[in-house]
Design a protein around this motif. Sequence first.
Motif, PDB file in Angstrom:
ATOM      1  N   THR A  49       0.679  -1.226  -0.105  1.00 27.30           N
ATOM      2  CA  THR A  49      -0.020  -0.048  -0.100  1.00 27.30           C
ATOM      3  C   THR A  49       0.759   1.228   0.217  1.00 27.30           C
ATOM      4  O   THR A  49       1.692   1.426   0.785  1.00 27.30           O
ATOM      5  CB  THR A  49      -1.099   0.129   1.274  1.00 27.30           C
ATOM      6  OG1 THR A  49      -1.786  -1.107   1.209  1.00 27.30           O
ATOM      7  CG2 THR A  49      -2.128   1.231   1.225  1.00 27.30           C
ATOM      8  N   ASP A  50       0.559   2.240  -1.040  1.00 31.02           N
ATOM      9  CA  ASP A  50       1.361   3.350  -1.075  1.00 31.02           C
ATOM     10  C   ASP A  50       0.559   4.350   0.000  1.00 31.02           C
ATOM     11  O   ASP A  50      -0.357   5.304  -0.559  1.00 31.02           O
ATOM     12  CB  ASP A  50       1.023   4.079  -2.596  1.00 31.02           C
ATOM     13  CG  ASP A  50       1.906   5.111  -2.688  1.00 31.02           C
ATOM     14  OD1 ASP A  50       2.671   5.550  -1.633  1.00 31.02           O
ATOM     15  OD2 ASP A  50       1.531   5.968  -3.670  1.00 31.02           O
ATOM     16  N   ALA A  51       0.843   4.122   1.405  1.00 29.61           N
ATOM     17  CA  ALA A  51       0.027   4.813   2.206  1.00 29.61           C
ATOM     18  C   ALA A  51       0.065   6.299   2.233  1.00 29.61           C
ATOM     19  O   ALA A  51      -1.177   7.037   2.269  1.00 29.61           O
ATOM     20  CB  ALA A  51       0.596   4.209   3.632  1.00 29.61           C
ATOM     21  N   ASP A  52       0.925   7.052   1.752  1.00 30.22           N
ATOM     22  CA  ASP A  52       0.968   8.589   1.779  1.00 30.22           C
ATOM     23  C   ASP A  52       0.736   8.774   0.255  1.00 30.22           C
ATOM     24  O   ASP A  52       0.387  10.205   0.107  1.00 30.22           O
ATOM     25  CB  ASP A  52       2.044   8.962   2.095  1.00 30.22           C
ATOM     26  CG  ASP A  52       3.661   8.427   1.520  1.00 30.22           C
ATOM     27  OD1 ASP A  52       3.033   8.036   0.379  1.00 30.22           O
ATOM     28  OD2 ASP A  52       4.538   9.139   1.867  1.00 30.22           O
ATOM     29  N   GLY A  53       0.374   7.973  -0.730  1.00 31.52           N
ATOM     30  CA  GLY A  53      -0.186   8.128  -1.922  1.00 31.52           C
ATOM     31  C   GLY A  53       0.884   9.066  -2.697  1.00 31.52           C
ATOM     32  O   GLY A  53       0.368   9.748  -3.650  1.00 31.52           O
ATOM     33  N   ASN A  54       2.101   8.909  -2.320  1.00 35.03           N
ATOM     34  CA  ASN A  54       3.187   9.844  -3.460  1.00 35.03           C
ATOM     35  C   ASN A  54       3.671   9.052  -4.645  1.00 35.03           C
ATOM     36  O   ASN A  54       4.670   9.568  -5.406  1.00 35.03           O
ATOM     37  CB  ASN A  54       4.362  10.266  -2.570  1.00 35.03           C
ATOM     38  CG  ASN A  54       5.109   9.097  -2.136  1.00 35.03           C
ATOM     39  OD1 ASN A  54       4.809   8.056  -2.204  1.00 35.03           O
ATOM     40  ND2 ASN A  54       6.421   9.429  -1.568  1.00 35.03           N
ATOM     41  N   GLY A  55       3.183   7.768  -4.771  1.00 30.61           N
ATOM     42  CA  GLY A  55       3.233   7.214  -6.152  1.00 30.61           C
ATOM     43  C   GLY A  55       4.659   6.238  -5.897  1.00 30.61           C
ATOM     44  O   GLY A  55       4.818   5.463  -6.851  1.00 30.61           O
ATOM     45  N   THR A  56       5.296   6.350  -4.753  1.00 28.62           N
ATOM     46  CA  THR A  56       6.459   5.384  -4.532  1.00 28.62           C
ATOM     47  C   THR A  56       6.328   4.742  -3.194  1.00 28.62           C
ATOM     48  O   THR A  56       5.408   5.171  -2.466  1.00 28.62           O
ATOM     49  CB  THR A  56       7.758   6.393  -4.676  1.00 28.62           C
ATOM     50  OG1 THR A  56       7.553   7.131  -3.671  1.00 28.62           O
ATOM     51  CG2 THR A  56       7.889   6.758  -6.181  1.00 28.62           C
ATOM     52  N   TYR A  57       6.959   3.619  -3.006  1.00 24.25           N
ATOM     53  CA  TYR A  57       6.858   2.974  -2.006  1.00 24.25           C
ATOM     54  C   TYR A  57       8.133   3.228  -1.204  1.00 24.25           C
ATOM     55  O   TYR A  57       9.136   2.935  -1.296  1.00 24.25           O
ATOM     56  CB  TYR A  57       6.742   1.416  -2.143  1.00 24.25           C
ATOM     57  CG  TYR A  57       5.485   0.935  -3.058  1.00 24.25           C
ATOM     58  CD1 TYR A  57       4.353   1.227  -2.512  1.00 24.25           C
ATOM     59  CD2 TYR A  57       5.767   0.589  -4.280  1.00 24.25           C
ATOM     60  CE1 TYR A  57       3.172   0.934  -3.290  1.00 24.25           C
ATOM     61  CE2 TYR A  57       4.801   0.440  -5.174  1.00 24.25           C
ATOM     62  CZ  TYR A  57       3.488   0.784  -4.510  1.00 24.25           C
ATOM     63  OH  TYR A  57       2.156   0.397  -5.144  1.00 24.25           O
ATOM     64  N   SER A  58       7.884   3.814   0.332  1.00 20.22           N
ATOM     65  CA  SER A  58       8.781   3.994   1.180  1.00 20.22           C
ATOM     66  C   SER A  58       9.208   2.598   2.104  1.00 20.22           C
ATOM     67  O   SER A  58       8.471   1.757   1.883  1.00 20.22           O
ATOM     68  CB  SER A  58       8.768   5.175   2.264  1.00 20.22           C
ATOM     69  OG  SER A  58       7.519   4.630   2.850  1.00 20.22           O
ATOM     70  N   MET A  59      10.513   2.754   2.549  1.00 17.52           N
ATOM     71  CA  MET A  59      10.834   1.604   3.433  1.00 17.52           C
ATOM     72  C   MET A  59       9.809   1.103   4.292  1.00 17.52           C
ATOM     73  O   MET A  59       9.353   0.010   4.427  1.00 17.52           O
ATOM     74  CB  MET A  59      12.264   1.730   4.169  1.00 17.52           C
ATOM     75  CG  MET A  59      12.616   0.776   5.141  1.00 17.52           C
ATOM     76  SD  MET A  59      13.617  -0.544   4.239  1.00 17.52           S
ATOM     77  CE  MET A  59      13.930  -1.783   5.610  1.00 17.52           C
ATOM     78  N   GLU A  60       9.073   2.285   5.032  1.00 18.59           N
ATOM     79  CA  GLU A  60       8.032   2.099   6.035  1.00 18.59           C
ATOM     80  C   GLU A  60       6.811   1.228   5.351  1.00 18.59           C
ATOM     81  O   GLU A  60       6.132   0.413   5.861  1.00 18.59           O
ATOM     82  CB  GLU A  60       7.595   3.396   6.603  1.00 18.59           C
ATOM     83  CG  GLU A  60       8.797   4.054   7.597  1.00 18.59           C
ATOM     84  CD  GLU A  60       9.854   4.454   6.987  1.00 18.59           C
ATOM     85  OE1 GLU A  60       9.926   4.825   5.620  1.00 18.59           O
ATOM     86  OE2 GLU A  60      10.953   4.430   7.523  1.00 18.59           O
ATOM     87  N   GLU A  61       6.595   1.666   4.105  1.00 13.31           N
ATOM     88  CA  GLU A  61       5.146   1.376   3.407  1.00 13.31           C
ATOM     89  C   GLU A  61       5.774  -0.213   3.003  1.00 13.31           C
ATOM     90  O   GLU A  61       4.704  -1.066   3.147  1.00 13.31           O
ATOM     91  CB  GLU A  61       5.159   2.131   2.254  1.00 13.31           C
ATOM     92  CG  GLU A  61       4.190   3.404   2.467  1.00 13.31           C
ATOM     93  CD  GLU A  61       4.395   4.367   1.502  1.00 13.31           C
ATOM     94  OE1 GLU A  61       3.367   5.303   1.620  1.00 13.31           O
ATOM     95  OE2 GLU A  61       4.981   4.015   0.420  1.00 13.31           O
ATOM     96  N   LEU A  62       6.904  -0.334   2.437  1.00 13.81           N
ATOM     97  CA  LEU A  62       7.148  -1.791   2.006  1.00 13.81           C
ATOM     98  C   LEU A  62       7.090  -2.801   3.303  1.00 13.81           C
ATOM     99  O   LEU A  62       6.696  -3.773   3.352  1.00 13.81           O
ATOM    100  CB  LEU A  62       8.504  -1.917   1.517  1.00 13.81           C
ATOM    101  CG  LEU A  62       8.424  -1.526  -0.090  1.00 13.81           C
ATOM    102  CD1 LEU A  62       9.806  -0.929  -0.427  1.00 13.81           C
ATOM    103  CD2 LEU A  62       7.811  -2.395  -0.813  1.00 13.81           C
TER     104      LEU A  62
END
Length: 101
Positions: A49-62
């Motif tokens: 899930t791209d939780a913050d919706g910025n179009g990329t996946y952060s370490m936290e999101e992954l």
Amino acid sequence: MFRREGESLRVRPAWPFSLEKQEMKKIVLTLGAISAFAVAQANAQTVVTDADGNGTYSMEELLVAFPELTEEVFKAADTDADGALSADELKAAQDAGNIPA
Ligand SMILES: [Ca+2]
Ligand SMILES: [Ca+2]
């Protein structure tokens, strides 16, 4: 030659049949549960899930999807080194087997 009275008394026709039916029901229910579980597993493993919706996946999101992910693997997958994984970078890492698909 016909000494089967004892055998036919032991094998009553009614109960093996009902047992079979119960077994079938159990097997069908088990198969249903297994396939439902498999579908849930497949979904759980592919959805990041791209939780913050910025179009990329952060370490936290992954980490939400892949708790075992290490920073090392993340950095290796971040081929343009912008600190986040694009969908393409994620897919490439999954195709390479570095991140579970
Ligand atoms: Ca994001
Ligand atoms: Ca990147």
